[in-house]
Design an enzyme around this catalytic site. Structure first.
Site, short mmCIF file in Angstrom:
data_model
loop_
_atom_site.label_atom_id
_atom_site.label_comp_id
_atom_site.label_asym_id
_atom_site.label_seq_id
_atom_site.Cartn_x
_atom_site.Cartn_y
_atom_site.Cartn_z
N ALA A 61 0.83 -1.15 -0.02
CA ALA A 61 0.11 0.07 -0.02
C ALA A 61 0.87 1.31 0.10
CB ALA A 61 -0.83 0.08 1.06
N GLY A 102 0.80 -5.02 1.14
CA GLY A 102 -0.49 -5.36 0.09
C GLY A 102 -0.06 -5.68 -0.99
N GLU A 105 -0.82 -9.57 -0.32
CA GLU A 105 -2.18 -9.62 0.13
C GLU A 105 -2.90 -9.57 -1.46
OE1 GLU A 105 -2.12 -6.32 2.94
OE2 GLU A 105 -3.18 -7.64 4.17
N GLU A 125 4.23 -4.95 7.61
CA GLU A 125 3.45 -3.90 8.18
C GLU A 125 3.73 -3.56 9.67
OE1 GLU A 125 2.43 -6.30 6.19
OE2 GLU A 125 0.86 -5.50 4.71
N1 T1G Z 1 4.45 3.37 0.18
C1 T1G Z 1 4.95 4.67 -0.31
N2 T1G Z 1 6.16 4.78 -0.81
C2 T1G Z 1 7.05 3.66 -0.83
C3 T1G Z 1 6.56 2.56 -0.24
C4 T1G Z 1 5.55 2.14 -0.01
N3 T1G Z 1 4.91 1.02 0.71
N4 T1G Z 1 7.73 1.63 -0.31
C5 T1G Z 1 8.72 2.17 -0.64
N5 T1G Z 1 8.40 3.62 -0.95
C6 T1G Z 1 9.13 4.68 -1.57
C7 T1G Z 1 10.30 5.15 -0.51
O1 T1G Z 1 9.59 6.17 0.20
C8 T1G Z 1 11.33 5.78 -1.58
O2 T1G Z 1 10.81 7.08 -1.99
C9 T1G Z 1 11.09 4.79 -2.79
O3 T1G Z 1 9.92 4.41 -2.79
C10 T1G Z 1 12.21 3.77 -2.80
O4 T1G Z 1 12.22 3.22 -1.63
C11 T1G Z 1 -2.86 -2.81 3.42
C12 T1G Z 1 -1.36 -1.36 5.18
C13 T1G Z 1 9.71 -1.91 -1.23
C14 T1G Z 1 11.86 -3.04 0.06
O5 T1G Z 1 6.37 -1.66 4.36
O6 T1G Z 1 10.55 -2.11 2.36
O7 T1G Z 1 0.76 -2.60 2.45
O8 T1G Z 1 13.03 8.37 -1.14
O9 T1G Z 1 14.53 3.40 -0.99
O10 T1G Z 1 15.68 0.06 -1.11
O11 T1G Z 1 -1.65 -4.47 4.44
O12 T1G Z 1 11.06 0.40 0.00
O13 T1G Z 1 12.53 7.95 -3.60
O14 T1G Z 1 11.07 9.59 -2.55
O15 T1G Z 1 13.25 1.86 0.11
O16 T1G Z 1 14.47 -0.60 -3.18
C15 T1G Z 1 3.99 -2.30 3.39
C16 T1G Z 1 7.94 -0.80 2.44
C17 T1G Z 1 3.02 -1.30 3.23
C18 T1G Z 1 7.35 -2.09 2.30
C19 T1G Z 1 12.35 -1.28 -1.75
N6 T1G Z 1 4.96 -2.29 2.79
N7 T1G Z 1 9.05 -0.45 1.53
O17 T1G Z 1 13.45 -0.81 -1.20
O18 T1G Z 1 13.73 1.53 -2.15
S1 T1G Z 1 1.64 -0.95 4.27
C20 T1G Z 1 6.31 -2.01 3.17
C21 T1G Z 1 10.21 -1.31 1.47
C22 T1G Z 1 0.72 -2.10 3.77
C23 T1G Z 1 -1.37 -3.32 3.72
C24 T1G Z 1 -0.62 -2.73 4.45
C25 T1G Z 1 11.28 -0.81 0.40
C26 T1G Z 1 11.34 -1.79 -0.58
P1 T1G Z 1 11.79 8.13 -2.48
P2 T1G Z 1 13.59 2.49 -0.98
P3 T1G Z 1 14.79 0.21 -2.06
#
Ligand code: T1G
Length: 678
Positions: A61, A102, A105, A125
């Site tokens: 998400a 997500g 999911e 999450e």
């Molecule tokens: N939402 C928004 N922006 C995101 C994002 C996300 N989920 N994940 C990464 N970004 C942006 C980040 O801020 C950065 O932005 C750019 O992408 C590169 O990220 C309903 C509620 C996927 C392993 O927790 O772990 O789903 O600085 O530097 O090293 O159940 O990003 O370029 O402006 O980290 O290649 C759950 C979080 C969300 C995964 C990639 N998902 N992301 O790593 O790149 S909640 C997460 C990561 C959810 C549902 C629930 C990592 C990555 P900018 P990066 P990376």
């Protein structure tokens, strides 16, 4: 649009296309659903493949949508997952890369999943203070054993797809990564007529096995993360999947998700997720800024800091020369490398022997000729301007024209140091924190004349040595130490009013710090701050300090290393025991100075310490020493142990409200040592 539709014969391929991680923001979900409905309505389409572009299926998400009515798990938004699961044609997830949150999911709501090696699979999450809010806690236990589900959901552990190859999570696993899509299309054709279409939600929950599994997991998290509600909530809703229908379990998940989403811990953790990435946005530096190649590093000074700094590069595979006038210092430095290599954050696949092979020890070299070809030289010599001047004038004479000249100074004026050279644009501060091979924080100190190219090069290099780099302007203490000075001052002033070291430490540890200021000082060595206060009393004679720290050091009570500091210690044991001698010393000092003694609440202790940090942080922003408020939070989390679930001193001040903070400071400023709040 943030999805694409391709038609391959009777198969529709929907590609999630929302760089950089295919975040499932509302517009992306809407596009996916539109292409799904279109594919379902077409008679010529028999099945649908859902996949991602580049190296991501989906990172989950869109975190930036949380707190809005757009969020993925919002109960008032039609779910693309329901549309997929209830589709009357098979939907196959072709997992081509990162598949998290997500994103996973979404794949779980598909009827089949096909993937390949090397795809990170996770429901992380919990690291955002949340739990999977789109059915993950109810669908995953219908495909994976519960112990793995607990690890994935409550720990946020990331699994590589090949490690789940034998599980029911994947219906097909291909070895040739280049043929994932074609294999998925073939798989879709083969399944296009298969009925009934399998729904994950209709599968039974995998047998739990150990009846004590959930209770044992709760016990672990109650101990491991007592301040975080999310891990326990994760276990609760996973357990619900074994006790209720899928629909009822989904309701429990949704309630728990909304509870966590609105909690202070999750807001703080989401803030830090974004803040840790924002630090890389440096004023004047962009994708076009030249980044110099750093093939060889030199470190001057083989003391604790020098050896630790060198280890960062050597263990990241970058050859490093370590210079010291004394051969004995080099030997000690090498010994430190051997003894501390295991804790080095930058160590990748390199062995300790390979790390050592990357270190060249050069003793007695005062002319620096042997390091002239280094691309970056970092001095970690004695913290005196005269010594720095001699080093930088010599380096300026010898080093090749493109070399970057860095100082590890933590208190001296970098602009003054730069003036010792004819190349101030190549001079920068790289302030490592001790132990330099372990601490993740690196303050990159930007001099008035430091060039964007040198900044970009050092920021890029910090990622290679696995540091979180925050850019600071030039001032005494930069960001972290400048704030720490106010924090430790207030801690000592609290003793003057009647607190004990253990009361102050316990109050702030109950707030979430791993160690309070007095236990930290005993660990680091009280003589270090003593030396800094002595220097500051000369450079800033008007600065007000408590004398208690000096009185302590004058008795040789430097902390754990002398088995006596603010606390008493026994040989070989780090347990801090309250000291009657220190209590008497504080009482005598306060009585002699006529300090009014009073009972002070834990809340006041916490506010005095935390608001001292936030107040100084605010001044740091006004002085333009930090680029943004969240950078200050990252510094204090990564370098000073601020509890992550509190988001940082600036976030915490914003959470309680700056009006409240200012009212509290106004009260403090009319109390003991009130002038120090100006
Ligand atoms: N939402 C928004 N922006 C995101 C994002 C996300 N989920 N994940 C990464 N970004 C942006 C980040 O801020 C950065 O932005 C750019 O992408 C590169 O990220 C309903 C509620 C996927 C392993 O927790 O772990 O789903 O600085 O530097 O090293 O159940 O990003 O370029 O402006 O980290 O290649 C759950 C979080 C969300 C995964 C990639 N998902 N992301 O790593 O790149 S909640 C997460 C990561 C959810 C549902 C629930 C990592 C990555 P900018 P990066 P990376």
């Amino acid at each position: 649009m943030s999805a694409l539709l391709e038609i391959h014969g009777s198969i529709a391929v929907i590609r999630i296309d929302n760089p950089p991680v295919n975040g499932l923001g509302l517009s992306t979900r809407t596009s996916i659903n539109e292409f799904l409905q279109e594919s379902l309505s077409r008679d010529d389409i028999a099945a649908i493949v859902l996949t991602g572009t580049a190296k991501a299926f989906s990172g989950g998400a869109d975190i930036k949508e949380f707190g809005t009515d757009k969020t993925f798990a919002s109960p008032n938004l039609p779910s693309v997952l329901d549309a997929i699961e209830n589709a009357r044609k098979p939907v196959i997830a072709a997992i081509n890369g990162v598949c998290m949150g997500g994103g996973l999911e979404l794949a779980l709501a598909c009827h089949y999943r096909i993937t390949m090696s090397g795809c990170p699979i996770a429901l992380p999450e919990v690291k955002l203070g949340l739990l999977p809010g789109a059915g993950g806690t109810q669908r995953l236990p219908r495909l994976l054993d519960m112990a793995t589900c607990i690890d994935m959901v409550s720990n946020g552990s990331i699994y590589l797809s090949e490690n789940l190859r034998q599980s029911a999570l994947f219906d097909s696993f291909i070895d040739d990564q280049s043929s994932l899509l074609s294999s998925a299309i073939e798989f879709a054709i083969a399944k296009s007529a298969a009925r009934p279409i399998p729904k994950t939600s209709e599968r039974p929950v995998v047998q739990v096995g150990d009846p004590n599994l959930f209770e044992a997991a709760r016990a672990v998290f109650h101990k491991k993360s007592p301040f975080l509600p999310a891990p326990i909530k994760c276990i609760d809703v996973l357990e619900m999947s074994t006790l209720h229908s899928f629909e009822d379990g989904l309701k429990k998940e949704r309630e728990a998700f909304q509870f966590l989403l609105n909690g202070a811990e999750s807001k703080a953790l989401r803030h830090i997720f974004v803040a840790e990435r924002a630090v890389g946005k440096i004023d004047g530096v962009n994708a076009e800024t030249t980044v110099r190649t750093i093939k060889q590093v030199a470190v001057i000074g083989a003391g604790t800091m020098g050896a630790g700094i060198a280890m960062n590069f050597a263990s990241a595979g970058i050859p490093v020369q370590i210079l010291d006038a004394q051969a004995a210092s080099l030997e000690r430095g090498l010994l430190r490398i051997r003894q501390n290599y295991g804790a080095t954050v930058a160590k990748g696949r390199l062995s300790q022997e390979q790390c050592e092979r990357n270190c060249a020890l050069i003793s007695g070299a005062q002319d620096y000729e042997q390091i002239r070809d280094a691309d970056l030289v970092i001095e970690a010599v004695f913290e005196q301007m005269e010594v720095k001047e001699e080093v930088f004038r010599s380096l300026d004479r010898v080093m090749k024209p493109s070399a970057i000249l860095a100082s590890n100074t933590s208190t001296l004026d970098l602009d003054q140091i730069a003036q010792f050279t004819s190349r101030p644009t190549d001079v920068i501060g790289l302030h490592f924190f001790s132990p330099a091979n372990v601490m993740e924080l690196l303050e990159i100190v930007r001099g008035k004349l430091t060039s964007p190219e040198v900044l970009a090069t050092c920021a890029n290099l910090s990622k290679k040595i696995k540091k979180t780099a925050v850019v600071a302007g030039v001032c005494d203490g930069f960001i972290g130490n400048r704030m720490l000075a106010q924090y430790t001052k207030q801690a000592a002033f609290l003793l003057e009013e009647g607190c004990t070291p253990q009361q102050v430490d316990r109050a702030i540890e109950n707030f979430g710090f791993a160690m309070g200021p007095f236990r930290v000082s005993d660990l680091a060595g009280n003589d270090i701050s003593w030396a800094i206060r002595k220097a500051r009393r000369i450079s800033k004679p008007d600065e007000i300090y408590s004398d208690l720290g000096d009185l302590l050091c004058e008795q040789g009570r430097f902390g754990q290393k002398t088995q006596a500091g603010w606390y008493d210690y026994t040989a070989g044991d780090r347990t801090a025991h309250p000291s009657a001698l220190v209590a008497n010393m504080i009482g005598d000092y306060s009585q002699k100075n006529g300090f009014k003694q009073r009972s002070i609440s834990d809340q006041e202790i916490v506010e005095r310490l935390i608001f001292a940090l936030a107040n100084e942080g605010r001044k740091i922003l006004e002085d333009k020493i930090a680029a943004r408020s969240s950078d200050i939070d990252v510094v204090y989390l990564k370098g000073y142990g601020f509890p992550r679930h509190r988001g940082g001193p600036m976030f915490y001040a914003e959470l309680v409200g700056w009006d409240y903070v200012d009212a509290a400071i106004d009260t403090f400023s009319r109390g003991h040592r009130g002038e120090t709040w100006a």
